[in-house]
Write a protein that holds these residues in place. Structure first.
Motif, PDB file in Angstrom:
ATOM      1  N   GLU A  23       0.856  -1.186   0.000  1.00 19.87           N
ATOM      2  CA  GLU A  23       0.000   0.000   0.000  1.00 19.87           C
ATOM      3  C   GLU A  23       0.889   1.231   0.000  1.00 19.87           C
ATOM      4  O   GLU A  23       1.706   1.409   0.892  1.00 19.87           O
ATOM      5  CB  GLU A  23      -0.880  -0.020   1.263  1.00 19.87           C
ATOM      6  CG  GLU A  23      -1.899   1.087   1.331  1.00 19.87           C
ATOM      7  CD  GLU A  23      -2.925   0.982   0.212  1.00 19.87           C
ATOM      8  OE1 GLU A  23      -3.548  -0.076   0.073  1.00 19.87           O
ATOM      9  OE2 GLU A  23      -3.078   1.967  -0.534  1.00 19.87           O
ATOM     10  N   LEU A  24       0.756   2.049  -1.025  1.00 20.22           N
ATOM     11  CA  LEU A  24       1.625   3.229  -1.085  1.00 20.22           C
ATOM     12  C   LEU A  24       0.913   4.497  -0.610  1.00 20.22           C
ATOM     13  O   LEU A  24       1.558   5.459  -0.227  1.00 20.22           O
ATOM     14  CB  LEU A  24       2.112   3.461  -2.524  1.00 20.22           C
ATOM     15  CG  LEU A  24       3.046   2.401  -3.106  1.00 20.22           C
ATOM     16  CD1 LEU A  24       3.436   2.772  -4.536  1.00 20.22           C
ATOM     17  CD2 LEU A  24       4.296   2.263  -2.249  1.00 20.22           C
ATOM     18  N   LEU A  25      -0.387   4.482  -0.678  1.00 23.64           N
ATOM     19  CA  LEU A  25      -1.100   5.734  -0.436  1.00 23.64           C
ATOM     20  C   LEU A  25      -1.443   5.918   1.031  1.00 23.64           C
ATOM     21  O   LEU A  25      -1.888   4.983   1.691  1.00 23.64           O
ATOM     22  CB  LEU A  25      -2.387   5.763  -1.262  1.00 23.64           C
ATOM     23  CG  LEU A  25      -2.165   5.598  -2.765  1.00 23.64           C
ATOM     24  CD1 LEU A  25      -3.488   5.710  -3.507  1.00 23.64           C
ATOM     25  CD2 LEU A  25      -1.181   6.640  -3.270  1.00 23.64           C
ATOM     26  N   PRO A  26      -1.227   7.108   1.538  1.00 26.34           N
ATOM     27  CA  PRO A  26      -1.598   7.376   2.927  1.00 26.34           C
ATOM     28  C   PRO A  26      -3.120   7.310   3.109  1.00 26.34           C
ATOM     29  O   PRO A  26      -3.872   7.568   2.163  1.00 26.34           O
ATOM     30  CB  PRO A  26      -1.090   8.796   3.172  1.00 26.34           C
ATOM     31  CG  PRO A  26      -0.827   9.383   1.836  1.00 26.34           C
ATOM     32  CD  PRO A  26      -0.640   8.267   0.863  1.00 26.34           C
ATOM     33  N   ALA A  86       2.719  17.684  -1.024  1.00 28.25           N
ATOM     34  CA  ALA A  86       2.940  18.528   0.148  1.00 28.25           C
ATOM     35  C   ALA A  86       3.392  17.697   1.342  1.00 28.25           C
ATOM     36  O   ALA A  86       4.230  18.124   2.126  1.00 28.25           O
ATOM     37  CB  ALA A  86       1.672  19.304   0.477  1.00 28.25           C
ATOM     38  N   THR A  87       2.833  16.499   1.493  1.00 26.70           N
ATOM     39  CA  THR A  87       3.080  15.768   2.736  1.00 26.70           C
ATOM     40  C   THR A  87       4.006  14.574   2.574  1.00 26.70           C
ATOM     41  O   THR A  87       4.688  14.203   3.519  1.00 26.70           O
ATOM     42  CB  THR A  87       1.741  15.257   3.328  1.00 26.70           C
ATOM     43  OG1 THR A  87       1.136  14.427   2.332  1.00 26.70           O
ATOM     44  CG2 THR A  87       0.814  16.398   3.671  1.00 26.70           C
ATOM     45  N   ALA A 137       5.913   9.685  -4.375  1.00 26.46           N
ATOM     46  CA  ALA A 137       5.684   9.915  -5.805  1.00 26.46           C
ATOM     47  C   ALA A 137       6.558   9.003  -6.657  1.00 26.46           C
ATOM     48  O   ALA A 137       6.088   8.396  -7.619  1.00 26.46           O
ATOM     49  CB  ALA A 137       5.933  11.385  -6.143  1.00 26.46           C
ATOM     50  N   ASP A 138       7.831   8.886  -6.281  1.00 25.00           N
ATOM     51  CA  ASP A 138       8.736   8.037  -7.060  1.00 25.00           C
ATOM     52  C   ASP A 138       8.247   6.610  -7.141  1.00 25.00           C
ATOM     53  O   ASP A 138       8.283   5.975  -8.192  1.00 25.00           O
ATOM     54  CB  ASP A 138      10.114   7.976  -6.389  1.00 25.00           C
ATOM     55  CG  ASP A 138      10.882   9.245  -6.644  1.00 25.00           C
ATOM     56  OD1 ASP A 138      10.696   9.817  -7.730  1.00 25.00           O
ATOM     57  OD2 ASP A 138      11.644   9.657  -5.746  1.00 25.00           O
ATOM     58  N   ALA A 176      -5.500  14.990  -4.674  1.00 22.83           N
ATOM     59  CA  ALA A 176      -4.592  14.012  -4.084  1.00 22.83           C
ATOM     60  C   ALA A 176      -3.140  14.316  -4.455  1.00 22.83           C
ATOM     61  O   ALA A 176      -2.236  14.177  -3.630  1.00 22.83           O
ATOM     62  CB  ALA A 176      -4.974  12.606  -4.537  1.00 22.83           C
ATOM     63  N   ALA A 177      -2.922  14.752  -5.697  1.00 22.02           N
ATOM     64  CA  ALA A 177      -1.545  15.050  -6.126  1.00 22.02           C
ATOM     65  C   ALA A 177      -0.983  16.204  -5.299  1.00 22.02           C
ATOM     66  O   ALA A 177       0.153  16.142  -4.820  1.00 22.02           O
ATOM     67  CB  ALA A 177      -1.518  15.395  -7.614  1.00 22.02           C
TER      68      ALA A 177
END
Ligand code: ADP
Ligand code: MG
Length: 690
Positions: free
Chosen positions: A170-173, A667-668, A673-674, A661-662
């Protein structure tokens, strides 16, 4: 890699960009087959996929140009279904004998003798053996060349054994998608490969299932981040800054027979500000057909030329490039600015001379794709202008730009398009560009009156054209493709179109002896085309019979009448572009869409849209709605291409979430992103060197 995947198979997968477990996990099914249940033949409906169980009641082998095997299957519901095979082995034909018990699955369609399945999957059962039913939906994967469907499903199945059951991937917060309730990454992937029986297939078919949305959002986000990142990378390069003295600009303005519209001035202001920065401009100018993009490009070019730099202007067709060369010559020659023309047809000594002048620093170079060729070298290229950029690939734009790269400096880029893209889409399509819109037409234009007319009334239309020409008006008669292929870029198409145009030309000349008729098509010699266009511009030709070569850019303001043959065959975008060739002067213009009945509902709708509005944005939105996902004009050349799961057109409603989301992610948690870009785009980072 996986067990059972040898070097040869590995290479075939790699050819499709599938090199890791993750790539296999993301090779998601196109659709599903439901073999968890049987459908009584009586309840089958054309268009559905289904599985049936019955007995073979009749077999017929025939030969209609090629062998055909027809097998009639009946079941307890007292229905009959015909299976049709066009290629089959002898053993296969033998096994399909009358009385055998058979299970088959496939898409049902209406045949001549009732419902049928063409090349269904099937299994002949042992006497009285019960049919085996799947306990899950069977995924149908996008094919990979050289890998059979069964093998592919097996490899993906094996890869799924390694899919973690937890959030390690899972990459997304949490909370990134606001209050959208979506599954976790691994849940979504597993679900889409192994949807449980009973799931509503129509949700999946419409790409509206939360598991699909979860992955589509992530993919759109990755592309957005990638584009933004590349844009930042370009912005970090240097470019020449221009502080124009405006001595040329003022002189040009004084010679123009019109003043710029407020919209043109605003856009020019955007461009001038960009050019005054020592970082490369990346600006798209969007403006409906006829909004006056060319003159804006001319003023932009002057800013660079005044400072002694070189400018290149590239257009997608020779006809358009030629016309630009003429316009610019007319505007710039009085200012003493050197212009070089280069197209494929410029050969031999003339070409040598052109190349030498370009290398020697000629101020403005106007041309076609020929500008991209290797021997073309500039002395000090500082601004690249690409007209009708949707006709070019991003690569091509970059090739031209790189001809001006020196040290860490690259040229400014100005790209222009008449293809309006709805706002939400533009953010995805052009995340790597700043966008300026010319949202106003020059004054005095009256909207083109559009009518649709059955081709039976051709004679009436021809008389109308005669009357118009006799009043001093000029007209286009556009012949469009009537053959099978609808792809105007397909080889051979210009030939077919040209033939249609030649036929129309001969007929019209006979029917209108008192009108000066001309002909232009893509198969004519460049010099002939040029001469014809000149004659039309000067009024020597009153009626120009043309193919769709005149679709982009051609500007003859006195032409105020257009007839389009086979208009029912064209898409909205193309109709709009074509119609944009009239309505450019002060005279009221009209456009006749000639069609052949009967009209399909879609064609009827398209013609209605064309009659109702001349607003390019409205038409683009309608186009999007009617054409559905993925076929929107120009998508291939923009950031709208290259997706695995998402379709930015179909999923347009998701795009605002993606923007939010981008921003939040950058920002956080910018380091994520990479990893996202790597997961979804990997080595194939588009516009890698943009
Ligand atoms: P497009 O945006 O489709 O490329 P063009 O640049 O070909 O449009 O311009 C269309 C026509 O409008 C040309 O004949 C051009 O000279 C004319 N034009 C451009 N700007 C103005 C203006 N501000 N006022 C009047 N005519 C203009
Ligand atoms: Mg133009």
């Amino acid at each position: 890699m996986l067990r059972g995947v040898g070097p040869q198979l590995g290479a075939r997968l790699a050819a499709r960009g599938v090199t890791t477990l993750q790539d296999l996990w993301l090779h998601l099914p196109l659709r599903y087959e439901d073999r968890t249940r049987l459908t009584p033949i009586r309840l089958l409906r054309a268009g559905e996929s289904a599985q049936v169980h019955g007995r073979i009641e009749a077999v017929e082998r025939a030969f209609r140009g090629r062998p055909v095997l027809k097998v009639a299957v009946g079941d307890a519901s007292d229905g009959t279904l015909v299976l049709r095979f066009f290629h089959f082995h002898a053993a296969q034909a033998k096994a399909l004998r009358i009385g055998a018990s058979i299970v088959c699955h496939g898409e049902v369609r209406a045949g001549q003798l009732g419902l049928e399945m063409v090349h269904p999957g099937y299994r002949v059962l042992d006497e009285d053996a019960p049919p085996h039913l799947s306990d899950r939906l069977d995924p149908v994967y996008p094919a990979i060349e050289g890998v059979g469907p069964v093998q592919l499903a097996r490899i993906i199945g094996a890869a799924l054994d390694y899919l973690p059951q937890d959030d390690v991937l899972e990459l997304l917060p949490d909370g990134l998608w606001g209050d959208l309730s979506l599954p976790r990454w691994h849940e979504a992937v597993r679900f889409l490969h192994r949807p449980p029986p009973g799931v509503d297939l129509s949700d999946l078919a419409r790409h509206r299932h939360p598991a699909q949305l979860r992955l589509a959002l992530e993919e759109l986000l990755s592309h957005q981040l990638s584009l933004r990142r590349q844009r930042l990378a370009v912005k970090q390069l240097g470019a020449q800054a221009f502080y124009p003295s405006e001595r040329f600009a003022r002189r040009l303005a004084a010679t123009l027979p019109f003043a710029l519209t407020a919209a043109q001035q605003r856009v020019l202001g955007d461009i001038s500000r960009d050019l005054a920065h020592p970082e490369p401009m990346l600006r798209l100018v969007q403006g409906d057909v006829g909004s006056g993009k060319t003159i804006v490009a001319a003023f932009a070019a002057l800013a660079a030329i005044e400072s002694g730099a070189q400018v290149a202007l590239m257009a997608p067709t020779e006809l358009l490039a030629e016309q630009h060369a003429q316009s610019f010559r007319q505007w710039f020659e009085p200012l003493g600015i050197e212009l070089v023309w280069l197209a494929g047809k410029v050969k031999g000594k003339a070409r040598e001379a052109a190349l030498a002048r370009i290398a020697g620093g000629a101020s403005l170079v106007v041309g076609t794709h020929a500008l991209l060729q290797e021997p073309v070298r500039f002395a000090n290229l500082a601004l690249v202008i690409v007209d009708e950029q949707h006709r070019f690939g991003v690569r091509q734009r970059l090739v031209l730009r790189d001809k001006g790269a020196s040290g860490t400096q690259v040229p400014h880029q100005l790209v222009m398009t008449a293809t309006p893209i709805p706002r939400t889409l533009a953010m995805t399509a052009y995340a790597d560009l700043d966008v300026s819109v010319i949202d106003e037409l020059p004054p005095g234009r009256t909207p083109v009156q559009t009518v649709a007319i059955n081709e039976h009334r051709r004679d009436e239309v021809i008389q109308r054209i005669r009357a118009a020409c006799n009043e001093g008006r000029q007209a286009y008669w556009v012949c469009t493709l009537i053959e099978e292929s609808d792809d105007p870029t397909a080889p051979g198409v210009p030939k077919i179109e040209a033939r249609a145009a030649e036929t129309a030309y001969d007929l019209l000349r006979q029917q209108l002896p008192d009108v000066r008729v001309g002909l232009i098509h893509g198969r004519m010699k460049p010099a002939e085309k040029q001469a014809t266009m000149m004659a039309f511009k000067s009024g020597d030709i009153q009626l120009l019979v043309a193919t769709t070569v005149i679709e982009v850019g051609v500007d003859v303001p006195n032409a105020s009448l257009m007839l389009i043959e086979n208009a029912e065959r064209l898409g909205l975008a193309q109709l709009h572009q074509l119609r944009g060739r009239v309505g450019r002067g002060a005279a009221a213009s009209s456009c006749v869409l000639m069609y052949k009945a009967p009209l399909s509902p879609l064609a009827r709708e398209r013609l209605a849209v064309m009659r109702e509005t001349t607003d390019g944005f409205r038409i683009a939105e309608k186009d999007l709605e009617l054409r559905g996902p993925g076929e929107f004009l120009g998508t291939r050349q923009t950031g709208l291409a290259g997706f695995r799961i998402a379709d930015p057109v179909r999923d347009a409603a998701l795009l605002p979430h993606v923007q939010v989301a981008a921003d939040a992610l950058l920002a956080t948690a910018p380091h994520i992103a990479d990893r996202l870009i790597d997961r979804w785009i990997g080595h194939a980072v588009r516009y890698a060197d943009a």
